[in-house]
Design a protein around this motif. Sequence first.
Motif, PDB file in Angstrom:
ATOM      1  N   ASN A 296       0.826  -1.197   0.000  1.00 22.86           N
ATOM      2  CA  ASN A 296       0.000   0.000   0.000  1.00 22.86           C
ATOM      3  C   ASN A 296       0.862   1.249   0.000  1.00 22.86           C
ATOM      4  O   ASN A 296       0.755   2.096   0.891  1.00 22.86           O
ATOM      5  N   TRP A 297       1.711   1.328  -1.008  1.00 27.60           N
ATOM      6  CA  TRP A 297       2.583   2.491  -1.169  1.00 27.60           C
ATOM      7  C   TRP A 297       2.795   2.719  -2.645  1.00 27.60           C
ATOM      8  O   TRP A 297       3.122   1.792  -3.362  1.00 27.60           O
ATOM      9  N   PRO A 298       2.608   3.929  -3.128  1.00 30.50           N
ATOM     10  CA  PRO A 298       2.726   4.155  -4.569  1.00 30.50           C
ATOM     11  C   PRO A 298       4.164   4.072  -5.046  1.00 30.50           C
ATOM     12  O   PRO A 298       5.098   4.320  -4.282  1.00 30.50           O
ATOM     13  N   SER A 299       4.323   3.733  -6.286  1.00 33.36           N
ATOM     14  CA  SER A 299       5.648   3.690  -6.889  1.00 33.36           C
ATOM     15  C   SER A 299       5.550   4.175  -8.328  1.00 33.36           C
ATOM     16  O   SER A 299       4.553   3.937  -9.009  1.00 33.36           O
ATOM     17  N   SER A 300       6.585   4.837  -8.788  1.00 35.77           N
ATOM     18  CA  SER A 300       6.648   5.277 -10.184  1.00 35.77           C
ATOM     19  C   SER A 300       7.384   4.272 -11.052  1.00 35.77           C
ATOM     20  O   SER A 300       7.554   4.487 -12.248  1.00 35.77           O
ATOM     21  N   ARG A 301       7.802   3.171 -10.466  1.00 34.83           N
ATOM     22  CA  ARG A 301       8.540   2.145 -11.205  1.00 34.83           C
ATOM     23  C   ARG A 301       7.596   1.054 -11.666  1.00 34.83           C
ATOM     24  O   ARG A 301       6.975   0.376 -10.841  1.00 34.83           O
ATOM     25  N   SER A 302       7.515   0.839 -12.941  1.00 36.33           N
ATOM     26  CA  SER A 302       6.597  -0.162 -13.475  1.00 36.33           C
ATOM     27  C   SER A 302       6.958  -1.560 -13.002  1.00 36.33           C
ATOM     28  O   SER A 302       6.079  -2.413 -12.858  1.00 36.33           O
ATOM     29  N   SER A 303       8.223  -1.803 -12.728  1.00 31.73           N
ATOM     30  CA  SER A 303       8.667  -3.134 -12.315  1.00 31.73           C
ATOM     31  C   SER A 303       8.130  -3.517 -10.940  1.00 31.73           C
ATOM     32  O   SER A 303       8.173  -4.684 -10.559  1.00 31.73           O
ATOM     33  N   GLU A 304       7.632  -2.551 -10.208  1.00 38.81           N
ATOM     34  CA  GLU A 304       7.140  -2.824  -8.861  1.00 38.81           C
ATOM     35  C   GLU A 304       5.635  -3.100  -8.818  1.00 38.81           C
ATOM     36  O   GLU A 304       5.062  -3.230  -7.735  1.00 38.81           O
ATOM     37  N   TYR A 305       5.028  -3.205  -9.965  1.00 38.38           N
ATOM     38  CA  TYR A 305       3.610  -3.550 -10.055  1.00 38.38           C
ATOM     39  C   TYR A 305       3.470  -4.984 -10.572  1.00 38.38           C
ATOM     40  O   TYR A 305       4.208  -5.413 -11.458  1.00 38.38           O
ATOM     41  N   ASP A 306       2.502  -5.696  -9.998  1.00 36.18           N
ATOM     42  CA  ASP A 306       2.401  -7.130 -10.273  1.00 36.18           C
ATOM     43  C   ASP A 306       1.472  -7.469 -11.423  1.00 36.18           C
ATOM     44  O   ASP A 306       1.746  -8.371 -12.205  1.00 36.18           O
ATOM     45  N   TYR A 307       0.351  -6.798 -11.497  1.00 33.49           N
ATOM     46  CA  TYR A 307      -0.642  -7.102 -12.512  1.00 33.49           C
ATOM     47  C   TYR A 307      -0.966  -5.852 -13.313  1.00 33.49           C
ATOM     48  O   TYR A 307      -1.011  -4.750 -12.763  1.00 33.49           O
TER      49      TYR A 307
END
Length: 128
Positions: free
Chosen positions: A106-117
């Motif tokens: 539950n923390w935003p990220s600007s890195r696409s690699s840190e998103y799962d789906y």
Amino acid sequence: QVQLVESGGGLVQAGDSLRLSCAASGGTVSGSAMGWFRQAPGKEREFVAAVTWRRWGGGIPTYADSVKARFTISRDNTKNTVYRQMNSLKPEDTAVYYCAVRTGVNWPSSRSSEYDYWGQGTQVTVSS
């Protein structure tokens, strides 16, 4: 496994507004940050906005500087859906827009690699 489906893209003129939706199914996105990215032809995928999850709805938004004054991200926990309102659209906003979820984080990220789906993307074209 979470499935994400974006909708709301289309062809608009510069200065118009558009609202994109991303509906999650097949799994829960509770407790997970969700984000929007975009990819223009010949360019890398870039971060647009993200929002955290809060039990009673809403969430804390984060924006890329390029869209901060024009785009708004929100989410409706009852519908497992995240929205993005885009105002004052410019031709340079033309891209395929994707939503994504950081499962269990539950923390935003600007890195696409840190998103799962990821969703399949929806095309937004802004004519001048």
